[in-house]
Scaffold this active site. Structure first.
Site, PDB file in Angstrom:
ATOM      1  N   ASP A 223       0.897  -1.136  -0.241  1.00  0.00           N
ATOM      2  CA  ASP A 223      -0.116   0.084   0.062  1.00  0.00           C
ATOM      3  C   ASP A 223       0.828   1.260  -0.119  1.00  0.00           C
ATOM      4  O   ASP A 223       1.995   1.234   0.513  1.00  0.00           O
ATOM      5  CB  ASP A 223      -0.904   0.146   1.240  1.00  0.00           C
ATOM      6  CG  ASP A 223      -1.934   0.995   0.933  1.00  0.00           C
ATOM      7  OD1 ASP A 223      -2.288   1.474   0.188  1.00  0.00           O
ATOM      8  OD2 ASP A 223      -2.765   1.265   2.183  1.00  0.00           O
TER       9      ASP A 223
ATOM     10  N   TRP B 213       2.874   7.779  -2.565  1.00  0.00           N
ATOM     11  CA  TRP B 213       4.409   8.132  -2.896  1.00  0.00           C
ATOM     12  C   TRP B 213       4.507   8.902  -4.307  1.00  0.00           C
ATOM     13  O   TRP B 213       5.272   9.923  -4.264  1.00  0.00           O
ATOM     14  CB  TRP B 213       4.891   6.764  -3.317  1.00  0.00           C
ATOM     15  CG  TRP B 213       6.302   6.639  -3.526  1.00  0.00           C
ATOM     16  CD1 TRP B 213       7.491   6.357  -2.598  1.00  0.00           C
ATOM     17  CD2 TRP B 213       6.981   6.772  -4.831  1.00  0.00           C
ATOM     18  NE1 TRP B 213       8.607   6.396  -2.916  1.00  0.00           N
ATOM     19  CE2 TRP B 213       8.457   6.881  -4.571  1.00  0.00           C
ATOM     20  CE3 TRP B 213       6.499   7.053  -6.044  1.00  0.00           C
ATOM     21  CZ2 TRP B 213       9.308   6.658  -5.503  1.00  0.00           C
ATOM     22  CZ3 TRP B 213       7.491   6.994  -7.021  1.00  0.00           C
ATOM     23  CH2 TRP B 213       8.889   6.953  -6.881  1.00  0.00           C
TER      24      TRP B 213
ATOM     25  N   ARG C 231      -0.955   8.806 -10.433  1.00  0.00           N
ATOM     26  CA  ARG C 231      -0.887   7.808  -9.607  1.00  0.00           C
ATOM     27  C   ARG C 231      -0.207   6.839 -10.135  1.00  0.00           C
ATOM     28  O   ARG C 231       0.544   5.771  -9.430  1.00  0.00           O
ATOM     29  CB  ARG C 231      -2.118   7.346  -8.717  1.00  0.00           C
ATOM     30  CG  ARG C 231      -2.975   8.362  -8.043  1.00  0.00           C
ATOM     31  CD  ARG C 231      -4.569   7.824  -7.739  1.00  0.00           C
ATOM     32  NE  ARG C 231      -4.320   6.710  -7.191  1.00  0.00           N
ATOM     33  CZ  ARG C 231      -4.115   6.229  -5.861  1.00  0.00           C
ATOM     34  NH1 ARG C 231      -3.884   7.219  -5.215  1.00  0.00           N
ATOM     35  NH2 ARG C 231      -4.289   4.942  -5.605  1.00  0.00           N
TER      36      ARG C 231
ATOM     37  N   ASN D 127     -10.770  -2.950  -5.400  1.00  0.00           N
ATOM     38  CA  ASN D 127     -10.239  -2.054  -6.374  1.00  0.00           C
ATOM     39  C   ASN D 127     -10.554  -1.911  -7.757  1.00  0.00           C
ATOM     40  O   ASN D 127     -10.601  -0.902  -8.484  1.00  0.00           O
ATOM     41  CB  ASN D 127      -8.567  -2.534  -6.610  1.00  0.00           C
ATOM     42  CG  ASN D 127      -7.734  -2.644  -5.364  1.00  0.00           C
ATOM     43  OD1 ASN D 127      -6.778  -3.171  -5.074  1.00  0.00           O
ATOM     44  ND2 ASN D 127      -7.919  -1.415  -4.516  1.00  0.00           N
ATOM     45  N   TRP D 128     -11.611  -2.970  -8.165  1.00  0.00           N
ATOM     46  CA  TRP D 128     -12.323  -2.584  -9.358  1.00  0.00           C
ATOM     47  C   TRP D 128     -13.118  -1.285  -9.393  1.00  0.00           C
ATOM     48  O   TRP D 128     -13.327  -0.800 -10.561  1.00  0.00           O
ATOM     49  CB  TRP D 128     -13.076  -3.666  -9.643  1.00  0.00           C
ATOM     50  CG  TRP D 128     -12.593  -5.058 -10.121  1.00  0.00           C
ATOM     51  CD1 TRP D 128     -12.646  -6.216  -9.190  1.00  0.00           C
ATOM     52  CD2 TRP D 128     -11.830  -5.534 -11.198  1.00  0.00           C
ATOM     53  NE1 TRP D 128     -11.750  -7.223  -9.872  1.00  0.00           N
ATOM     54  CE2 TRP D 128     -11.194  -6.819 -10.915  1.00  0.00           C
ATOM     55  CE3 TRP D 128     -11.400  -4.756 -12.245  1.00  0.00           C
ATOM     56  CZ2 TRP D 128     -10.765  -7.460 -11.943  1.00  0.00           C
ATOM     57  CZ3 TRP D 128     -10.657  -5.490 -13.165  1.00  0.00           C
ATOM     58  CH2 TRP D 128     -10.288  -6.514 -13.068  1.00  0.00           C
TER      59      TRP D 128
HETATM   60  C1  IPE Z   1      -1.083   0.294  -4.120  1.00  0.00           C
HETATM   61  O1  IPE Z   1      -1.102   1.513  -3.380  1.00  0.00           O
HETATM   62  C2  IPE Z   1      -2.137  -0.764  -3.878  1.00  0.00           C
HETATM   63  C3  IPE Z   1      -2.939  -1.122  -4.977  1.00  0.00           C
HETATM   64  C4  IPE Z   1      -4.052  -1.277  -5.288  1.00  0.00           C
HETATM   65  C5  IPE Z   1      -1.975  -1.693  -6.242  1.00  0.00           C
HETATM   66  P1  IPE Z   1      -2.462   2.447  -3.654  1.00  0.00           P
HETATM   67  O2  IPE Z   1      -2.907   2.639  -4.991  1.00  0.00           O
HETATM   68  O3  IPE Z   1      -3.562   2.142  -2.601  1.00  0.00           O
HETATM   69  O4  IPE Z   1      -1.756   3.935  -2.980  1.00  0.00           O
HETATM   70  P2  IPE Z   1      -2.538   4.884  -2.068  1.00  0.00           P
HETATM   71  O5  IPE Z   1      -2.967   4.176  -0.853  1.00  0.00           O
HETATM   72  O6  IPE Z   1      -3.368   5.698  -2.568  1.00  0.00           O
HETATM   73  O7  IPE Z   1      -1.216   5.760  -1.663  1.00  0.00           O
HETATM   74 MG    MG Z   2      -4.025   2.274  -0.821  1.00  0.00          MG
END
Ligand code: IPE
Ligand code: MG
Length: 229
Positions: A2, A7, A16, A51-52
């Protein structure tokens, strides 16, 4: 894994996806360091069912990154005796992803030093719902009576059936939650949370987590004296 988005933001990148791209470097480092340490099972939560719901642009970028990473890393996995495995609702992934996954799974199928499992379109409640459906059907067909259902029976129906329960779960980026990950399997797993954002995670960070893990006493409900004996 995460913190990719935060970052990217920290580096003043509006996109992103820049964070996700750098996240794949942390994935490589973590796999390499785990393999060197002799970790037998490494499971990475790469994409959740939830995440979808992210913007389509980001979902597409993540799927493309997955395909690219599989292509780039296949040879390394093969050479390092790592077998690729997946858990999750694989049919929901785009066809190109499924095909690339299958290629690398087939390529590495005889490797046995480490099983690298990618959780893709995975959520624990989804997995458990599937298990319940399966067992309910078995009961309906008379394959098993409810009294004979036990923990082992359930374990054997989970997508993680060939994996032991995790010893250590690491979550990066400062969030202290489980987010629908391996809920059944982590009953006695040691949890480790670090503020490090995923793209900054590396072998040093992994060692820190493992050293922390080594300082813990895993009692599994017993008392300290019993464990020491
Ligand atoms: C990676 O981090 C997790 C994935 C779903 C690939 P995020 O995309 O959740 O990053 P933040 O939480 O917005 O910083
Ligand atoms: Mg995240």
């Amino acid at each position: 894994m995460d913190g990719n988005g935060r970052w990217a933001k920290k580096q003043n990148f509006k996109d992103r996806v820049f964070g996700h791209r750098n996240g794949t470097k942390a994935v490589r480092k973590t796999i390499e360091a785990s393999r060197e340490l002799g970790v037998r099972f490494l499971t990475l939560y790469a994409f959740s069912t939830e995440n979808w719901s992210r913007p389509k642009f980001e979902v597409n970028a993540l799927m493309e990154l997955l395909i690219k990473s599989l292509k780039d890393e296949a040879e390394q996995l093969l050479e390092n005796n790592i077998r690729l495995n997946t858990i999750g609702d694989l049919p929901s992934l785009p066809r190109a992803c499924r095909e690339e996954l299958q290629k690398v799974i087939d390529l590495t199928k005889d490797n046995d030093a480490m099983i690298l499992t990618l959780a893709l379109s995975y959520s624990s409640r989804w997995e458990l719902t599937e298990v319940v459906k399966g067992i309910a059907a078995e009961v309906a067909e008379g394959i098993i009576v409810p009294d004979n259902i036990n923990e082992q029976y359930i374990n054997q129906r989970l997508m993680t059936k060939e994996l032991p329960d995790p010893e250590l779960l690491i979550r990066t980026s400062g969030e202290q939650r489980i987010s629908n990950y391996l809920l059944w399997q982590i009953a006695y797993t040691e949890l480790y949370f670090t503020d490090t954002l995923w793209p900054d995670f590396d072998e040093e960070e992994l060692y820190k987590a493992i050293v922390d893990y080594q300082s813990r006493e895993r009692r599994f409900g017993k008392i300290s004296d019993q464990i020491k004996a």
